[in-house]
Design an enzyme around this catalytic site. Structure first.
Site, short mmCIF file in Angstrom:
data_model
loop_
_atom_site.label_atom_id
_atom_site.label_comp_id
_atom_site.label_asym_id
_atom_site.label_seq_id
_atom_site.Cartn_x
_atom_site.Cartn_y
_atom_site.Cartn_z
N CYS A 66 2.61 3.31 9.75
CA CYS A 66 2.94 4.62 9.16
C CYS A 66 3.70 5.46 10.18
O CYS A 66 3.23 5.70 11.29
CB CYS A 66 1.68 5.34 8.71
N ASN A 101 8.81 -7.29 4.36
CA ASN A 101 8.78 -6.06 3.55
C ASN A 101 9.97 -5.18 3.93
O ASN A 101 10.34 -5.10 5.10
CB ASN A 101 7.46 -5.32 3.79
N ARG A 132 8.56 0.54 -3.09
CA ARG A 132 9.21 1.56 -3.93
C ARG A 132 9.77 1.01 -5.23
O ARG A 132 9.75 1.71 -6.25
CB ARG A 132 10.30 2.26 -3.11
N HIS A 150 7.26 -4.61 7.99
CA HIS A 150 8.31 -3.79 7.40
C HIS A 150 9.46 -3.82 8.40
O HIS A 150 9.29 -3.39 9.55
CB HIS A 150 7.78 -2.36 7.17
N PRO A 164 0.86 -1.18 0.00
CA PRO A 164 0.00 0.00 0.00
C PRO A 164 0.90 1.24 0.00
O PRO A 164 1.82 1.32 0.80
CB PRO A 164 -0.76 -0.11 1.33
N MET A 165 0.64 2.17 -0.91
CA MET A 165 1.46 3.40 -0.94
C MET A 165 0.57 4.60 -1.25
O MET A 165 -0.07 4.64 -2.31
CB MET A 165 2.57 3.28 -1.98
C1 LIG Z 1 5.19 6.94 -1.30
C2 LIG Z 1 4.93 5.93 -0.21
C3 LIG Z 1 3.67 5.86 0.35
C4 LIG Z 1 3.41 4.90 1.35
N1 LIG Z 1 2.14 4.78 1.84
C5 LIG Z 1 1.84 3.73 2.67
C6 LIG Z 1 0.50 3.44 3.04
O1 LIG Z 1 -0.45 4.12 2.62
N2 LIG Z 1 0.29 2.39 3.87
C7 LIG Z 1 1.31 1.59 4.34
O2 LIG Z 1 1.07 0.63 5.08
N3 LIG Z 1 2.59 1.85 3.99
C8 LIG Z 1 2.87 2.86 3.16
N4 LIG Z 1 4.15 3.04 2.73
C9 LIG Z 1 5.18 2.07 3.15
C10 LIG Z 1 5.29 0.92 2.14
O3 LIG Z 1 4.08 0.19 2.09
C11 LIG Z 1 6.45 -0.03 2.49
O4 LIG Z 1 6.22 -0.56 3.77
C12 LIG Z 1 7.80 0.68 2.49
O5 LIG Z 1 7.95 1.52 1.37
C13 LIG Z 1 8.95 -0.34 2.52
O6 LIG Z 1 8.90 -1.20 1.41
P1 LIG Z 1 9.85 -0.97 0.12
O7 LIG Z 1 11.26 -0.89 0.63
O8 LIG Z 1 9.61 -2.17 -0.74
O9 LIG Z 1 9.43 0.32 -0.50
C14 LIG Z 1 4.44 4.02 1.79
C15 LIG Z 1 5.71 4.14 1.22
C16 LIG Z 1 5.96 5.07 0.23
C17 LIG Z 1 7.35 5.13 -0.39
#
Ligand SMILES: Cc1cc2nc3c(=O)[nH]c(=O)nc-3n(C[C@H](O)[C@H](O)[C@H](O)COP(=O)(O)O)c2cc1C
Length: 333
Positions: free
Chosen positions: A105, A207, A232, A174, A21-22
């Site tokens: 978050c 994650n 990402r 995460h 989720p992002m």
């Molecule tokens: C732009 C952005 C928005 C995000 N929004 C959320 C979100 O709405 N809910 C959530 O649980 N995590 C959110 N995250 C965290 C990601 O879901 C994820 O846990 C984190 O980016 C680590 O994973 P990665 O290294 O594969 O990016 C967000 C991360 C980014 C970069």
């Protein structure tokens, strides 16, 4: 017998790849691209429980899901039990495949309200909020969280047991603390410990920082989890899911997407954004994605500039054709 991972009645393939989720990224147009390229389970961006209840237009729009993207989860956050229960009821009406709760978050405005990673300091509250969501919905409830508040208070082992005990059906971790925000090393050994706890039977997904097929395979073998979530690395690069799956299967790397594939993906993303958000908003919100689709492409600056300054759908499609002509012989290595 074929191995699979189950969340409630949802059957996922062995070692599923999840799209994270992002916020402002994991919307239906982007999810559609990730689905095409192999994501096994996807989540909406997080939705404020209070926004949903206030009937905030932007929050309600985030509830849009489409049959072709199933299985798909809606993620909610909040620090108030009643609001969480009520918002779970609202989510229930659109029937996603599951409801996910964000307890990870790290952003101040969320944490201050006792939501997101804020509840890592108060596991009793986390349990009450989760119970409220489970009460509000008939769907499977999953949680996404971090290791703990900071390195001196890593409590993911207790969190996992207590959440499973009240009926949570899968946990994504995460591998950072709240204090780390997005910095420093993500330490998956803590997730491995949770998975190896003999009391834990729900699927555990890892994650944090998966950004290549090689790293995905290394972590799959090293930590023994049920699957992994990618955030990402998928932004502007939905091919990551196919690439990882291919590497798992064959040990070989797929060639990177060629220029035509990148143009097509960016063009589809724009088209679907305009369809879903309306033309004007779709065009404007797509602007931050172009850099990612065309990362590393030589002399692209001029075209990127055109894409991010043009307001007309018709003109934008012409710019894509111009790019096609200009890069028809271009080799990506
Ligand atoms: C732009 C952005 C928005 C995000 N929004 C959320 C979100 O709405 N809910 C959530 O649980 N995590 C959110 N995250 C965290 C990601 O879901 C994820 O846990 C984190 O980016 C680590 O994973 P990665 O290294 O594969 O990016 C967000 C991360 C980014 C970069």
């Amino acid at each position: 017998m074929k191995k699979m991972v189950k969340i409630g009645n949802i059957e996922l393939p062995d070692f599923p790849l999840l799209l994270a989720p992002m916020e402002d990224v994991s919307d239906p147009p982007f999810r559609r691209l990730c689905k095409q390229h192999g994501a096994d389970l996807m989540y909406s961006e997080f939705i404020s429980s209070e926004g949903l209840i206030r009937d905030a237009m932007k929050s309600r729009m985030k509830l849009d899901i489409f049959d072709y993207e199933r299985p798909v989860g809606i993620q909610i956050f909040g620090g108030d039990e009643e609001a969480m229960e009520l918002s779970a009821k609202i989510v229930d009406t659109v029937q996603p495949d599951l409801v996910d709760i964000n307890f990870g978050c790290p952003v101040k405005k969320v944490v201050c309200k006792g939501a997101g990673a804020g509840v890592l300091k108060d596991v009793d509250l986390m349990v009450r909020l989760t119970k409220a969501v489970i009460k509000g919905t008939s769907l499977p409830v999953t949680v996404k969280t971090r290791l703990g508040w900071d390195e001196n208070s890593i409590n993911i082992d207790e969190v996992a047991e207590r959440l499973q005990d009240i009926g949570v059906q899968a946990l994504t971790i995460h591998a950072r603390t709240r204090a780390q925000m997005y910095k420093g090393h993500s330490d998956w050994s803590h997730i491995q410990r949770v998975k190896e706890n003999p009391r834990i039977t729900m699927p555990i997904f890892g994650n944090g920082d998966i950004d290549s097929p090689q790293k995905a395979l290394e972590y799959k073998n090293k930590y023994g989890l049920d699957g992994m979530m990618i955030g990402r690395a998928a932004i502007g690069y939905p091919w990551i899911f196919d690439e990882i799956k291919h590497y798992f299967k064959t040990g070989e790397l797929l060639p990177p997407p060629d220029m035509e594939a990148r143009i097509q993906a960016a063009q589809n993303h724009l088209t679907w954004s305009m369809e879903w958000k309306g033309e004007r908003v779709g065009i404007v919100e797509m602007r931050r994605h172009y850099t990612n689709y065309f990362k590393g492409i030589h002399n692209f600056k001029e075209y990127r500039q055109k894409l991010v300054t043009n307001d007309s759908a018709e003109e934008l499609m012409k710019i894509f054709d111009e790019i096609r002509d200009a890069y028809s012989d271009y080799q990506i290595v």
